[in-house]
Structures are given as structure tokens and as C-alpha cells.
Design an enzyme around this catalytic site. Structure first.
Site, PDB file in Angstrom:
ATOM      1  N   ARG A 216       3.162  41.626 -24.749  1.00  0.00           N
ATOM      2  CA  ARG A 216       2.511  40.928 -23.626  1.00  0.00           C
ATOM      3  C   ARG A 216       3.169  41.338 -22.319  1.00  0.00           C
ATOM      4  O   ARG A 216       2.519  41.511 -21.303  1.00  0.00           O
ATOM      5  CB  ARG A 216       2.539  39.407 -23.812  1.00  0.00           C
TER       6      ARG A 216
ATOM      7  N   TYR B  89     -20.348  40.248  -6.777  1.00  0.00           N
ATOM      8  CA  TYR B  89     -20.636  40.291  -8.212  1.00  0.00           C
ATOM      9  C   TYR B  89     -20.779  38.841  -8.707  1.00  0.00           C
ATOM     10  O   TYR B  89     -19.950  37.978  -8.374  1.00  0.00           O
ATOM     11  CB  TYR B  89     -19.485  40.996  -8.936  1.00  0.00           C
TER      12      TYR B  89
ATOM     13  N   ASP C 260     -12.574  44.899  -4.429  1.00  0.00           N
ATOM     14  CA  ASP C 260     -13.146  45.230  -5.732  1.00  0.00           C
ATOM     15  C   ASP C 260     -13.747  46.629  -5.600  1.00  0.00           C
ATOM     16  O   ASP C 260     -14.773  46.817  -4.953  1.00  0.00           O
ATOM     17  CB  ASP C 260     -14.217  44.181  -6.087  1.00  0.00           C
TER      18      ASP C 260
ATOM     19  N   LYS D 118     -16.503  49.559 -16.294  1.00  0.00           N
ATOM     20  CA  LYS D 118     -17.573  50.349 -15.672  1.00  0.00           C
ATOM     21  C   LYS D 118     -17.140  51.819 -15.559  1.00  0.00           C
ATOM     22  O   LYS D 118     -16.938  52.462 -16.564  1.00  0.00           O
ATOM     23  CB  LYS D 118     -17.937  49.724 -14.323  1.00  0.00           C
TER      24      LYS D 118
HETATM   25  C1  PLP Z   1     -18.539  43.980 -14.037  1.00  0.00           C
HETATM   26  C2  PLP Z   1     -17.945  43.648 -12.735  1.00  0.00           C
HETATM   27  C3  PLP Z   1     -16.913  42.713 -12.611  1.00  0.00           C
HETATM   28  C4  PLP Z   1     -16.390  41.928 -13.802  1.00  0.00           C
HETATM   29  O1  PLP Z   1     -15.749  42.742 -14.722  1.00  0.00           O
HETATM   30  P1  PLP Z   1     -15.704  42.476 -16.318  1.00  0.00           P
HETATM   31  O2  PLP Z   1     -15.016  43.679 -16.836  1.00  0.00           O
HETATM   32  O3  PLP Z   1     -17.122  42.339 -16.789  1.00  0.00           O
HETATM   33  O4  PLP Z   1     -14.946  41.210 -16.521  1.00  0.00           O
HETATM   34  C5  PLP Z   1     -16.377  42.496 -11.362  1.00  0.00           C
HETATM   35  N1  PLP Z   1     -16.833  43.159 -10.272  1.00  0.00           N
HETATM   36  C6  PLP Z   1     -17.832  44.052 -10.350  1.00  0.00           C
HETATM   37  C7  PLP Z   1     -18.298  44.738  -9.112  1.00  0.00           C
HETATM   38  C8  PLP Z   1     -18.416  44.341 -11.565  1.00  0.00           C
HETATM   39  O5  PLP Z   1     -19.424  45.218 -11.624  1.00  0.00           O
END
Ligand code: PLP
Length: 379
Positions: free
Chosen positions: A46, A98, A170, A195
């Protein structure tokens, strides 16, 4: 090291015991000590695991940061950032967020007395009026999801330069291939590594990169104390994905631009949202802030009808109708009914997320096949 080299070698070493070129998947929870408290630097997975460490070092390298951290999901990474804050602190966030981030802010963290203000960052000078003594974090997404609005990261970080306010970006949609927020003055970069970083739609993962060691240490403490880490197997998959990030995003961008131009010229299409089009209201900012424009394209129908969007989505064959984005395969999504269903209808229409909006994650297939698929779906 240049970016195309960093994605392969940044922060990476051959495994010292065997010379293994790739980092092994260290499937272990614990590490042997030779005497109490005397160990190799690893005690319990962890806190740190060598496979995750290799990924975290890669993340720091490609985002030009001091420390990378890998989490079990993108949302677990955001959760870690919010735990830097104390009750009463205020957060200013971009309004076209998001959906899951919006849900976490409003439904989980408001009850711990954090206050969130959602604002358009189209005109950054207007943000000054929202900043109070209690503002501790600015949360940005650029390009935003699904309307592909941009935020001028440098303008925001300049605005708060002398203040005790963190700026987090982000960077999921852009990836570090297209945009480097830390170089533009941000303190934290966050990713849904699910992604583009993972890139193959085979893993859920999240990442943070801190600009300074000090901030990286604070975030690591929260990661360690809260426990939202990424497992070794998934760490390996994301690390493997990163190696082809530059190549993939180059092709995503080429195909994205072709698809956006095709849509813009189609008689059934009303608006196309893509920062690489000259018609995008922030095209100049996109050229300044981004190296290229990526694979995310959204559009609406001239008819304005939800049924037309649904019919179109049902007819696609090469594009798969599915949530998520950023994988090698092309995906299509209906934000109102799918990814953005958790945002109240009233709020959605305020933002311009209409019922005839379609979002495409353009993959790395042959362009001709993608365009033919779209043409068939309009027919
Ligand atoms: C998918 C996404 C998230 C969340 O991520 P997860 O891996 O699904 O928890 C946050 N911000 C953006 C822009 C995303 O496309």
C-alpha cells in the site's frame, strides 16, 4: 530527454536483480526485512510497490513533475486531492466538468463543509471576483467534457501566483503529449489513466503528478493513509500503454481533425465542438496551449432532435456505442443518457449539453473506415 523518448524511458530502470528489460509485475503485499526496520526500501505494497513505483516515476517524467502517484481510478485520484483541504475551505471549479467529478464534489464533499463554486473560465479576469480568503483550490479541466471548451491555464496560474491557492488540472482529454499544465504554472495534474494513458480500454486507473516534492509528499501521505492505490497488474498495463502514448495521440489527433472537418461540412450537422477547427471560439488559445488537438469531437444535429442522435448512434458499426474514451478503438456516446446523466437536466441545459449532442472518441483506425461509418449512420 524529449517527450517521445520519455514515454519509453522516463524514470525507468532495468530490473536490477535479473536485468529484465520490463519491470516485472510484483505480485506481493509485503517485503522481507533483514532486521526489524531494515529493508530494501519496500515494506508493504500500500505504501509502495516496485511496479507501481515504475509507473509513478514514468508519470512524473512525462508530466514534468516531481512526484507521480497511481490510484485505483481517476476518481480516487481526485478524492486524494480534495483531502488536502479542511472544512470551510472553498474550491472554484470549471462548470463544464466530468460528470463523476461534479457528483463527487457536490454529493460527497459538500457534506464535509467544503464549498464548491462552478464558473465559466471563458474570461479568466472574472474569476478574481470569486476568490475569497477561503479559496484553497482551483479545479480545471481543459478541454472540457463534452463541449471541448478550453481554459487558459497560464492565465489562471498567473492570477493566483501570489496566493495560497493550488491549481489542479484534469489533463485526461489532452494528455501530456498535447499539453503540460505544470509547465504552465499548475501545481497538480490529474488523470483518469483509464483513458488515453492506458489507451486500450482494459483498465480503470487514476494518476496525480505534483509539481513539487513537498506537495507530492503530502499527496502520498493521503494515498497511503486512505488506501486508494493502483494494483501491480494494472500499474503494468498503464505503464505499457504510456509507451505508445505519443504515437497514439498523434494518430488520434489526425483522425480527430478529419472527423471534425467531415462533420462540419455535413448538412445534417449543426455545431461541431473541436479545438482544432478554426470555427472553435478558442482556436487561438488551443494553438498556443496545445501541441495538437486530440481525438475528442462532439456535435449536434440541425434538427435539434434527440431521436436523430439516438438513430445515428444505433447505426454506427466501427464506432462502438459505449461510455469512456481514449482507447485505440473509436467510441460514440450520448452524454444526456449516458456519461452526463448524473448532472441535473436543468444544469445540463444551462451548460449547453443538449439532447441532440453526440460525443465521439475518435480512435486510431483507418480514417476512411471511420468516415464511411459516420456517413452510413447519417443515411
Ligand atoms: C473518466 C474521467 C474521470 C474519472 O476517471 P475514472 O478512471 O473513471 O475514475 C475524470 N475526469 C475525466 C475528464 C474523465 O474522462
Amino acid at each position: 530527454m524529449n517527450f517521445n523518448t520519455k514515454v519509453i524511458h522516463g524514470g525507468q530502470q532495468h530490473e536490477p536483480a535479473t536485468g529484465s528489460v520490463n519491470v516485472p509485475v510484483f505480485l506481493t503485499s509485503t517485503f522481507a526485512q533483514t532486521s526489524p526496520g531494515v529493508h530494501s526500501g519496500y515494506e508493504y505494497s500500500r505504501a509502495a510497490n516496485p511496479t507501481r513505483q515504475a509507473l509513478e516515476d514514468s508519470l512524473a517524467s512525462i508530466e514534468n513533475g516531481a512526484r507521480g502517484l497511481a490510484f485505483g481510478s481517476g476518481l480516487a485520484a481526485i478524492d486524494c486531492v480534495l483531502k488536502l483541504l479542511n472544512p470551510g475551505d472553498e474550491v472554484i471549479a470549471v462548470d463544464d466538468l466530468y460528470g463523476g467529478t461534479y457528483r463527487m464534489f457536490t454529493r460527497l464533499f459538500e457534506k464535509y463543509q467544503l464549498k464548491f463554486t462552478f464558473a465559466s473560465f471563458d474570461d479568466v479576469s472574472k474569476i478574481s471576483a470569486l476568490i475569497t480568503e477561503k479559496t484553497k483550490l482551483i479545479w480545471l479541466e481543459t478541454p472540457t467534457n463534452p463541449l471541448m471548451k478550453l481554459v487558459d491555464i497560464k492565465a489562471v496560474t498567473d492570477l493566483v501566483k501570489d496566493k495560497d491557492i493550488l491549481v489542479a488540472v484534469d489533463n485526461t482529454f489532452a494528455t501530456p503529449y498535447l499539453q503540460l499544465p505544470l509547465d504552465l504554472g499548475a501545481d497538480i495534474v490529474m488523470h483518469s489513466a483509464t483513458k488515453y494513458l492506458g489507451g486500450h480500454s482494459d483498465v480503470i486507473a487514476g494518476a496525480l503528478v505534483a509539481k513539487t516534492e513537498e506537495l507530492g509528499e503530502k499527496l502520498h501521505f493521503i494515498q497511503f493513509a486512505s488506501g486508494g492505490i493502483l494494483g501491480p497488474h494494472d500499474s503494468y498495463l498503464v505503464l505499457r500503454g504510456i509507451k505508445t502514448l505519443a504515437l497514439r495521440v498523434q494518430r488520434h489527433s489526425e483522425n480527430g481533425l478529419e472527423v471534425a472537418k467531415y462533420l462540419e461540412s455535413h448538412p445534417a450537422v449543426d455545431k461541431v465542438f473541436y479545438p482544432g477547427l478554426e470555427s472553435h471560439p478558442q482556436h487561438d488559445l488551443a494553438k498556443k496551449q496545445m501541441k495538437d488537438f486530440g481525438g475528442m469531437v462532439s456535435f449536434t444535429f440541425k434538427s435539434g432532435k434527440k431521436e436523430d442522435a439516438i438513430k445515428f448512434l444505433e447505426k454506427l458499426k466501427v464506432f462502438t456505442l459505449a461510455e469512456s474514451l481514449g482507447g485505440v478503438e473509436s467510441l460514440a456516446n450520448h452524454p444526456t443518457l449516458m456519461t452526463h446523466a448524473s448532472i441535473p437536466a436543468e444544469k445540463r441545459s444551462e451548460l449547453g449539453i443538449t439532447d441532440d449532442l453526440v460525443r465521439l472518441s475518435v480512435g486510431i483506425e483507418d480514417k476512411a473506415d471511420l468516415l464511411a461509418d459516420l456517413e452510413r449512420a447519417f443515411g
